[in-house]
Design a protein around this motif. Structure first.
Motif, short mmCIF file in Angstrom:
data_model
loop_
_atom_site.label_atom_id
_atom_site.label_comp_id
_atom_site.label_asym_id
_atom_site.label_seq_id
_atom_site.Cartn_x
_atom_site.Cartn_y
_atom_site.Cartn_z
N ASN A 164 0.79 -1.17 -0.01
CA ASN A 164 0.14 -0.12 0.08
C ASN A 164 1.02 1.25 -0.05
O ASN A 164 1.63 1.43 1.08
CB ASN A 164 -0.96 0.01 1.10
N ALA A 166 0.03 4.22 0.48
CA ALA A 166 -0.29 5.21 1.42
C ALA A 166 0.53 4.93 2.72
O ALA A 166 0.75 5.93 3.46
CB ALA A 166 -1.72 5.10 1.93
N ASP A 167 1.08 3.72 2.95
CA ASP A 167 2.10 3.65 4.00
C ASP A 167 3.43 3.94 3.88
O ASP A 167 4.18 3.85 4.77
CB ASP A 167 1.99 1.94 4.53
N ASN A 196 1.60 11.94 -3.31
CA ASN A 196 0.73 12.76 -2.20
C ASN A 196 -0.52 12.50 -2.27
O ASN A 196 -1.32 12.03 -1.16
CB ASN A 196 1.03 14.22 -2.36
N SER A 197 -1.25 12.22 -3.44
CA SER A 197 -2.70 12.09 -3.40
C SER A 197 -3.01 10.66 -3.03
O SER A 197 -4.19 10.21 -2.54
CB SER A 197 -3.31 12.39 -4.81
N LYS A 198 -2.16 9.78 -3.24
CA LYS A 198 -2.46 8.29 -2.70
C LYS A 198 -2.20 8.16 -1.24
O LYS A 198 -2.22 7.04 -0.69
CB LYS A 198 -1.70 7.23 -3.57
N GLY A 199 -1.65 9.29 -0.65
CA GLY A 199 -1.42 9.14 0.86
C GLY A 199 0.08 9.09 1.15
O GLY A 199 0.51 8.75 2.27
N ALA A 200 0.87 9.08 0.31
CA ALA A 200 2.44 8.78 0.63
C ALA A 200 2.90 10.03 1.07
O ALA A 200 2.62 11.05 0.77
CB ALA A 200 3.18 8.14 -0.92
N GLU A 201 3.91 9.80 1.93
CA GLU A 201 4.52 10.93 2.40
C GLU A 201 5.95 11.19 1.63
O GLU A 201 6.58 10.14 1.42
CB GLU A 201 5.07 10.68 3.99
N SER A 368 0.50 1.84 -8.74
CA SER A 368 -0.32 2.87 -8.18
C SER A 368 -0.22 4.02 -9.32
O SER A 368 -1.16 5.10 -8.92
CB SER A 368 0.12 3.45 -6.78
#
Lengths: 369, 467
Positions: A164, A166-167, A196-201, A368
């Motif tokens: 994932n 996002a993690d 960023n939009s997928k939640g990744a930092e 992704s």
């Protein structure tokens, strides 16, 4: 659309011309080997055939895969191809043509039957339209091979795209990115937004050692290539000059006629850095820089899942018979993964590098995007 | 002024492996026809990768242990670059940076020769020159056959020491099954310099390449000694550090190349071969397989009462010493065992053209015991042994069928003795006038009459009694 060498029009996978297929011409893009027909299949070819896949044909490479580009991105009519990543060329070509290319960790895919240049770095990778396809094919060709002394002992690797994003924490290597063209920088920015939009930092960091990595890689690559291709001497197979009176002329004229300027430059450079006077300050120092890069990478991957950087200086395709200067310029973008042996993936026309054996992180990112 | 020689040796021997150093082709250049023992790997085809032969590592460690070396726990293979048509890859795989064994020694007589290092490397192929067509052809059968190079320190002071060292190496390596050291397969580079006796400085060094005959080695050392001393004393030439070759026909050495023109081999670590880690367990395992060295064996045999010369011959050949050891285990007296092996078995081996002794030791012991217990005379024992060399006979059965048992029938022997005395009065007269030889002649005639099967002691006793 046509292949450099046609094999079977019902086939579904291509290999580049550095990879040996029994009874099919393997030229390595060189006049030196224009009539060379190998006696055996490369291990990756054997594994492809054993899995029931058929080879469609062979794609062209620049001489010995040395040049930064091969100018044949339209040469691939089927979905999948296996490419030897020597100087990052398949990575650059995938970025140019917006395909996925995965360069696995050094030692996970057998080099048996690959025309060798930089033995300590080159790796067979997979080009495909999707990350899942890359994972599927890489799972087929990887795993221990007793015929390759550098093959790692793990019998079987299984790759997937299940992680994932996002993690994940991803670092943009700003110092290298800033050297690339505006178009490439824009593509990096777009990719950062998508992540960023997928939640990744995503964070910016400087790698600092990219020039050292490029220089050290160039030294090691030229030295190993110079040595590996000294077997092409006109004695046993390959091009032999018509013009010789003794063995020295046979060597000199065959090699003068058989190799292009880039290869000759690599040979001169490689011979020079291995000479007694320069061994310590060039070759040995490069080996030490290689360890330094590996340590630096390990340090980064303690905090990040992957780093993001360009695959090349621009999206322009350079000449297939490129210059030494151009090759060195582009190597700066590929050398971090090449010299450390870490895996890299090209997706969304940019490059990600992860820690060793973490291809799944890279493939998941690729999926992704 | 008095001068002394200072010499060091680099000795190449072939390892007794079943296959080549980095591929599965038969070892020892096994091919009969040119290029029938080659594969894509050892003929330098692109795409092939080297895979190390573990047995070669093991044998090199064994050689190191035998020569009292320190075994490097971390050892690597490197590439040595040079172009020659018999070198298919354009490089030789050798050990330059981390040789497998270092710092050993060999004892010869009362001197110790230091061993600098032992390293493993692959052999090159062979060029065949055809004078009629003025062309050269290449035979790759020997390419990549495993060798070790044993590098000594500059500790030799005479040709005798050099030869003794080489003979010691040869017998030790053969004995331990490390190398066959066949004729011509042991090749040396001899480094020679001369200096005033007592000096600690080194003179100008000549390296004589590729010597194999001991006679040539002796001659080249003498030739170089004279040449160097002449150059120093009579200024016949200016000595330079150089590589030379020995001309077998002209019996002199010639310069090949000087230090200034020496090639740069551009050594670097071979990226296709991972470093080899040698752990204590592996070394212990190899140590356990090591026979006592021939020198130790010879000393042990002498201590058992075997003559020094015989002990040396037995100790130098593995098949002979194994047979000897087995006979000793079967309670045969050492001197008796040595005599049977060295006079009888060796003669039969020679007759059959065999170089190793391969015999059923149970049956050999049976024959020896029959002779020792005087059931069979020695000459008949030899006959049975000869038959045993031909076929796997049953010893007792063969002796019976061929009438080889000693005759002990006192009545029959006495009758024969009486008959011989009656028929040979002239000899009897000689004997009685004091000629000892006459007695031997009478014993011989009795023996002949009894077809050589009678107990000689019994004949002698009865003959004396009747005379």
């Amino acid at each position: 659309m046509k292949f450099f060498t046609e094999i079977d029009n019902t086939g579904n996978i291509a290999v580049d011309d550095m990879i040996l297929v029994k009874d099919i011409h393997a030229t390595a893009g060189s006049k030196m080997l224009e009539n060379f027909v190998p006696l055996f299949d490369a291990e990756v070819v054997t594994r492809i055939k054993n899995a029931g896949l058929k080879l469609a044909g062979k794609t062209a490479v620049g001489e010995l895969g040395l040049s930064a580009f091969n100018g044949n991105e339209n040469d691939i009519p089927c979905d999948i191809s296996l490419n030897v990543d020597l100087n990052g060329t398949p990575r650059r070509m995938a970025a140019v043509s917006d395909k996925i290319f995965i360069k696995p960790t050094y030692g996970t895919v057998s080099r048996y039957g690959v025309i060798a240049c930089a033995s300590s770095a080159e790796t067979v990778g997979v080009t495909a339209e999707t990350a899942d396809k890359c994972a599927e094919i890489l799972s087929l060709i990887s795993g221990y091979d007793e015929k390759d002394g550098t093959s790692l002992p793990t019998e079987k690797y299984v790759y997937n795209t299940n992680k994932n994003v996002a993690d994940m924490k991803i670092a943009v290597l700003s110092d290298i990115t800033n050297k690339a063209s505006e178009e490439v920088k824009t593509q990096i920015e777009k990719t950062v937004s998508a992540l960023n939009s997928k939640g990744a930092e995503v964070q910016n960091i400087n790698f600092e050692l990219s020039e050292a990595a490029a220089t050290a890689y160039t030294i090691l690559m030229c030295a190993e290539t110079c040595n590996n291709i000294s077997r092409f001497d006109g004695v046993k197979y390959g091009h032999r000059t018509a013009d010789y009176k003794n063995i020295d002329e046979l060597y000199t004229n065959s090699r003068t006629e058989g190799f292009n300027l880039l290869t000759k430059t690599v040979i001169l450079y490689g011979s020079d850095v291995l000479s007694k006077d320069k061994y310590d300050t060039c070759y040995d120092k490069s080996l030490r820089i290689r360890r330094l890069i590996a340590e630096k990478s390990d340090e980064i991957f303690e905090n990040f899942d992957a780093v993001l950087l360009p695959a090349g200086s621009s999206f322009e395709i350079g000449e297939t018979e490129g210059t030494f200067e151009n090759m060195v310029k582009e190597i700066e973008y590929s050398s971090i993964a090449s010299i450390s042996g870490n895996p890299a993936v090209i997706a969304n026309r940019v490059q990600f590098v992860a820690k060793k054996f973490d291809e799944n992180t890279l493939l998941s990112i690729a999926k992704s995007l | 002024m008095k001068y002394e020689l200072v010499m060091g040796l680099e000795t190449h021997v072939e390892l007794s492996t079943n296959s080549k150093l980095f591929c599965s082709c038969g070892g020892h250049g096994a091919g009969e026809e040119p290029n029938d023992c080659v594969c894509p790997a050892c003929s330098g085809m692109p795409g092939m990768l080297p895979v190390t032969n573990k047995k070669a590592i093991e044998l090199a460690v064994k050689a190191g242990l035998m020569l009292n070396c320190k075994i490097n726990r971390y050892t690597t293979f490197d590439k040595k670059n040079y172009y020659y048509p018999d070198l298919p890859g354009g490089y030789q795989i050798t050990q330059y940076f981390n040789p497998i064994c270092v710092e050993g020694s060999v004892v010869i007589g009362d001197r110790t020769i230091g061993i600098k290092q032992i390293h493993i490397e692959e052999d090159a192929g062979k060029l065949v020159h055809d004078e009629s067509t003025k062309t050269s052809r290449v035979d790759f059968n020997r390419t990549s056959v495993p060798l070790i190079e044993i590098v000594s320190k500059p500790d030799f002071r005479s040709a005798d020491e050099v030869i003794e060292y080489l003979e010691t190496l040869k017998s030790n390596l053969r004995f331990a099954g490390i190398s066959e050291c066949e004729e011509g397969a042991m090749r040396c580079d001899v480094n020679i310099s001369v200096r005033p006796e007592g000096s600690n400085e080194m003179g100008v060094r000549s390296e004589i390449k590729n010597m194999s005959s001991f006679t040539d080695i002796r001659d080249v050392i003498e030739f170089e000694r004279v040449r160097h001393i002449d150059a120093i004393e009579r200024k016949t030439e200016v000595l330079v550090q150089e590589t030379r070759r020995w001309d077998e026909v002209k019996r002199r050495s010639f310069p090949l190349r000087t230090k200034e023109t020496a090639e740069d081999y551009r050594y670097f670590p071979n990226p296709d071969l991972m470093p080899i880690m040698i752990d204590d367990a592996w070394i212990d395992e190899i140590k356990a397989s090591l026979p006592s060295t021939t020198n130790e064996k010879a000393v042990a045999y002498e201590a058992m009462g075997v003559l020094p010369k015989e002990a040396a011959v037995l100790a130098n050949d593995r098949s002979l010493s194994n047979t000897f050891d087995t006979l000793i285990d079967k309670n045969i007296a050492p001197k008796t065992a040595a005599s049977w092996i060295l006079s009888d078995c060796l003669a039969l081996m020679k007759k059959q053209g065999e170089t190793t002794l391969n015999i059923n030791t149970d049956k050999l012991a049976e024959i020896i015991n029959l002779v020792e217990s005087e059931k069979i005379i020695r000459d008949n024992g030899k006959k049975i042994l000869a038959a045993l060399f031909e076929n796997d006979i049953d010893v007792l059965d063969f002796a019976k069928k061929n009438n080889l048992y000693t005759l002990t029938d006192k009545g029959l022997i006495l009758a024969t003795v009486k008959k011989i005395i009656a028929e040979n009065q002239a000899i009897v007269a000689d004997y009685k006038s004091g000629k000892e030889k006459a007695f031997t002649a009478l014993v011989g005639r009795c023996m002949k009459e009894l077809k050589g099967t009678a107990d000689p002691t019994l004949i002698k006793t009865l003959l004396k009694q009747e005379l």
